[in-house]
Design an enzyme around this catalytic site. Structure first.
Site, PDB file in Angstrom:
ATOM      1  N   ASN A 351       0.849  -1.189   0.000  1.00 42.72           N
ATOM      2  CA  ASN A 351       0.000   0.000   0.000  1.00 42.72           C
ATOM      3  C   ASN A 351       0.893   1.251   0.000  1.00 42.72           C
ATOM      4  OD1 ASN A 351      -2.306  -1.809   0.678  1.00 42.72           O
ATOM      5  ND2 ASN A 351      -1.298  -1.880   2.652  1.00 42.72           N
ATOM      6  N   GLU A 384       8.723  -4.708  -0.762  1.00 37.01           N
ATOM      7  CA  GLU A 384       7.603  -3.754  -0.708  1.00 37.01           C
ATOM      8  C   GLU A 384       8.059  -2.338  -1.058  1.00 37.01           C
ATOM      9  OE1 GLU A 384       4.893  -5.251  -0.641  1.00 37.01           O
ATOM     10  OE2 GLU A 384       5.744  -7.136   0.049  1.00 37.01           O
ATOM     11  N   HIS A 387       8.279  -1.662  -4.714  1.00 32.16           N
ATOM     12  CA  HIS A 387       6.975  -1.401  -5.333  1.00 32.16           C
ATOM     13  C   HIS A 387       6.566   0.071  -5.267  1.00 32.16           C
ATOM     14  CE1 HIS A 387       5.483  -5.241  -6.598  1.00 32.16           C
ATOM     15  NE2 HIS A 387       5.506  -5.789  -5.384  1.00 32.16           N
TER      16      HIS A 387
END
Length: 922
Positions: A351, A384, A387
């Site tokens: 996220n 992460e 990303h």
């Protein structure tokens, strides 16, 4: 084979290979059933049927009537494009009286641009109930710009199969005008680990509730109505209303906080982003902060107070800076929050600005966490953070190209983590963790290409199925190969211009190829073929080749490598594997074959072996003899193994030999003979490669009469290694020096105990009993999983109950994970059955851990049949609870059947499939 060998006849080996492939066919069949039921669930589940399209007080009524209308298509029409959302959500962290349900209420408005005239609004919505707000309707359509008045909503309904809120208008929307749709709704804050969901934990004897999210891939629609496709990016204003004393987090920084009976937190507007990257969390967590870079680590307050977030905070800044340099692009957001959740289905989720993790993937305590726990934290954080640019700033247009998103992060996670921990040698470990792992999957007839046609991936279930080893590990492997043969400067230049051009936008995978091709030209790199032609052979067809090098003539030939060479391939391929003198998967062989060696000095004639420079799968048939020659002539235990073959290639030769044997290209005995040289091997990677491949033989033989001789042989092979580390670490009371040496130490102890070495098993029981007697755990964190497992296997109910009590009291997630696994090692079937029943109770075994616990029990030869009977008896419940997990449920199917290798077991699976189909159709 030498005198101390483990002998298997060729005929017997072939029998076991065939039986193993039979078991594989059942796994594939079960996976198909799983996919079909996922589709059924997605298409309405118990709310299915013919349905109607009625309206009551203009509120939507559920319907599932099949037709060819736009609302029955799984992709949104191109008529509307969102530009901005304003979302207010109020999660209730206390259960409602009477129902016991946890709910959230919300109000959402979305501004959208009308690209084509239409009298229909389709917007994703799943499991939301729409309710009128005080003094108004539940839905309102207004004009933002470009039109005088808005049409009136005449009819509304929920299309459950395709997960739409369908709004019919009395007239068409005006092309190029901007409109705003506002809705009010209620949803359940369930414990299903998807969308806006509930996580629970106990602190100081009191239950605490967290409201948190997991949107990827298609669950933002469970939190609020939205255009839930990755290409439909928009900006977001998020407001959370929450209990006083709780903290609210979202993708952006908070800008306003109002405290009354409830607290209202308003967040800054996000950049333009996809719905699947949204996150909002309400909790009572604490945090630690790096104020220089605005990095925060959130977790349960006791975990933060104990310093368990310190390591993550320490490495996040350096990894972020590494990627800023790697991408030549500043971090796109003003803050970076990372949070450890007690209940989380995946390992972590990228996220934007608020990354969510399992506790085991973010929290580290040197007193309890092992070397591998620490490495996992470093690599997952790097994955992460990678990303934040590749995936979040620039997003693939549709899920059929998921492989590029996840494969890229899976490749560069090693680079980012290596930058943070340069002494660990992490860049090499991709060979074991990803390349070897995915070879085993991609060599099956059931494999699939990396990229699928866009129109072939439509339903949420089909999207979920893409989150597999092919997308992650094969994607990482081919991108590593691409970076290597282009050279890093060329690869980086193409990557950087790609990110610059498409920032805050969407792409398809060929856009990256185009930028890499331009970099090849700009940097005048001599590449005989263009990037697209080279890479399409890896992306658009499944599998990989076995390459044969004739070291006398220099001729290179290849064919499709299949573990079962008699498999029927039904997937059409745009390329031909059978190609002797041209390139389909390889560049011209002269670019790869760069080193020829003899073990005994230069002689006339052909070389003994060839080391390809950039191999896909590259074992000359006499390479096994090279390992054995090293064993005979060069091994000196008091010194280092000579580097006649580099360590990565030694690991590769072992892995290739076993795979070639399973494919009937070389005899099984020849592959097993590679283990003879291990008596003189000290390095981690070759040993781990051998252990990974021997796992197949453990599974096939641990119920047969040959298992005893197999154990004795492997016990002799590992004896030197076990003794070496026993001496070097004072009886395994200290850790070996060096990251990979610590892994070798653990492997030596584990394999020695597994093969029945009395000295190892007695040591494990002694260490564990000392813990029971004194209450002080002196077992090194690296060895705890193995020690716990062997002590519980050798002990009775008193040992098991002690471990269960320690599991219930554990406040460190990594320690709880070690004990949870070790509890499955008992040889008492009644304890295993009791443990299986515990998986049905989320207060005993968390939902996120239930399927893996069942798999662990199935790995125990005593628990195999117990787990198989258990899932058949409990199938309706297990499927209803865990069938929606893209990873956990498919892993369950694999785990409980991987030991199956007989006709009787195949018959059992077929009968179970019949039951499953009956259950699904009822």
């Amino acid at each position: 084979m030498g005198k101390q060998g483990f002998y298997v006849s060729k005929a017997l080996a072939v029998v076991f290979i065939v039986l193993g492939l039979g078991a594989l066919a059942t796994i594939i069949a079960l996976s198909v059933v799983y996919a079909q039921e996922m589709n059924r669930n997605t298409n309405g589940g118990t709310n299915g049927g013919t349905g109607t399209t009625t309206t009551t007080n203009n509120r939507p009524v559920t319907t599932a009537a099949p037709s060819n209308e736009p609302w029955d298509q799984y992709r949104l029409p191109k008529s509307l494009e969102p530009t901005h959302y304003s979302v207010t959500l109020h999660p209730r962290l206390k259960a409602q009286e009477g129902t016991g349900l946890y709910i959230f209420t919300g109000e959402s408005s979305v501004d959208f641009h009308c690209k084509e005239e239409t009298d229909l609004i389709l917007i994703h919505s799943n499991k939301l109930n729409y309710t009128s707000k005080a003094g108004g309707e539940w839905a309102e359509l207004t004009v933002v710009s470009g039109a005088d008045t808005a049409p009136t909503i005449t009819e509304s309904r929920l299309q459950t199969e395709t997960q739409y809120l369908v709004l019919t208008l009395d007239r068409k929307l005006t092309k190029n005008a901007e409109y705003r749709l506002t809705t009010t709704f209620t949803g359940e804050l369930a414990d299903d680990l998807g969308g806006f969901y509930r996580s629970e934990y106990v602190e100081n004897g009191q239950k605490k509730v967290i409201a948190t999210t997991q949107m990827q891939p298609t669950d933002a629609r469970k939190a609020f109505p939205c255009f839930d496709e990755p290409a439909l990016k928009a900006t977001f204003d998020i407001t959370l209303i929450h209990d006083a004393g709780t903290v609210a987090l979202s993708n952006a920084n908070s800008v306003n906080l109002t405290e009354n009976a409830d607290t209202e937190t308003v967040f800054e507007r996000t950049p333009k982003m996809s719905t699947y990257l949204l996150a909002f969390i309400v909790s009572e967590f604490g945090n630690i902060t790096d104020t220089v870079d605005d990095i925060k680590i959130y977790a349960r307050k006791p975990a933060i107070d104990a310093g368990q977030g310190d390591y993550a905070l320490k490495i996040t800044g350096p990894i972020l800076k590494f990627f800023e340099n790697y991408y030549n692009s500043s971090y796109p957001l003003p803050k970076s929050d990372q949070i450890a959740l007690p209940d989380f289905n995946a390992g972590a989720m990228e996220n934007w600005g608020l990354i969510t993790y399992r506790e085991t993937a973010l929290l580290y305590d040197p007193e309890f966490s092992s070397n591998s726990n620490k490495e996992r934290i470093a690599t997952i954080i790097a994955h992460e953070l990678a990303h934040m640019w590749f995936g979040n700033l620039v997003t693939l247009r549709w899920w059929n190209d998921l492989w590029l998103n996840e494969g890229f992060a899976s490749y560069v996670e090693y680079l980012g983590a290596d930058n943070a921990e340069p002494d660990w040698g992490l860049k090499d470990l991709i060979v074991l963790n990803d390349i070897h792992r995915v070879f085993a999957v991609d060599a099956l007839a059931s494999s699939h290409p990396l990229s699928s046609p866009e129109d072939a991936i439509q339903k949420p279930a089909q999207i979920s199925e893409l989150f597999d080893a092919i997308s992650y590990s094969k994607g990482a492997s081919v991108l590593r190969m691409l970076s290597d043969f282009l050279t890093e400067p060329v690869f980086l230049k193409g990557l950087q211009t790609y990110l610059q051009q498409f920032a805050f936008g969407n792409t398809v995978y060929t856009d990256l190829w185009n930028h890499l091709e331009q970099a090849v030209q700009d940097l005048e790199f001599n590449l005989p073929f263009n990037v697209t032609d080279i890479m399409n052979t890896w992306v658009l067809q499944m599998g990989f080749p076995v390459v044969t090098v004739d070291t006398t003539t220099g001729i290179v030939t290849q064919k499709h490598f299949l573990l079962n060479p008699d498999s029927e391939i039904t997937t059409e391929s745009p390329f031909e594997y059978e190609n002797t003198h041209t390139h389909t998967h390889m560049l011209h062989y002269k670019q790869f074959l760069v080193k020829q060696n003899r073990l005994d000095g230069p002689q006339h004639g052909a070389p003994d072996f060839v080391l390809p420079k950039k191999p896909p799968q590259d074992t000359p048939r006499d390479a096994v003899e090279c390992l054995l020659q090293i064993h005979k002539t060069h091994v000196n235990w008091s010194g280092e193994l000579p580097q006649a073959i580099p360590v990565i290639n030694r690991a590769q030769l072992v892995d290739d030999a076993f795979n070639l044997a399973r494919a009937k290209i070389i005899p099984t005995v020849r592959a097993l003979s590679t283990t003879k040289y291990l008596t003189g091997e000290m390095a981690y990677m070759p040993w781990k490669s051998a252990i990974n491949n021997l796992e197949f033989f453990f599974l096939m033989f641990d119920r047969s009469e040959v298992f005893g001789p197999m154990q004795k042989y492997l016990q002799r092979q590992v004896q030197n290694l076990f003794t070496h580390y026993n001496n070097a670490t004072a009886g395994y009371t200290a850790d070996a020096v060096g990251h990979q040496n610590q892994y070798t130490q653990v492997n030596a102890f584990s394999l020695a105990c597994r093969t029945g070495l009395t000295e190892c098993q007695n040591l494990a029981s002694t260490l564990f009993k000392d813990w029971m007697a004194t209450g002080v755990n002196k077992i090194r964190p690296n060895l705890r999983t193995t020690v716990y497992c062997n002590a519980i296997a050798a002990g009775g109910v008193d040992v098991w109950d002690f471990a269960w009590g320690q599991f219930q009291k554990a406040t460190i997630a990594t320690e709880a994970e070690k004990i949870r696994y070790a509890l499955t090692c008992t040889k008492e079937s009644w304890l295993l059955n009791r443990y299986l029943e515990y998986t049905l109770n989320p207060t005993l075994i968390r939902k996120q851990d239930a399927t893996s616990t069942i798999i662990y029990i199935a790995e125990n030869v005593v628990g195999q049949n117990l787990a198989w009977d258990f899932i058949r008896a409990r199938w309706p419940y297990i499927f209803s609870q865990y069938g929606g997990g893209s990873f956990s449920f498919s892993n369950l199917i694999n785990g409980v059947t991987e030991r199956f290798s007989t006709e009787y077991e195949l018959h059992q699976v077929r009968l179970s499939l019949s039951f499953c189909f009956c259950f699904f159709s009822s």
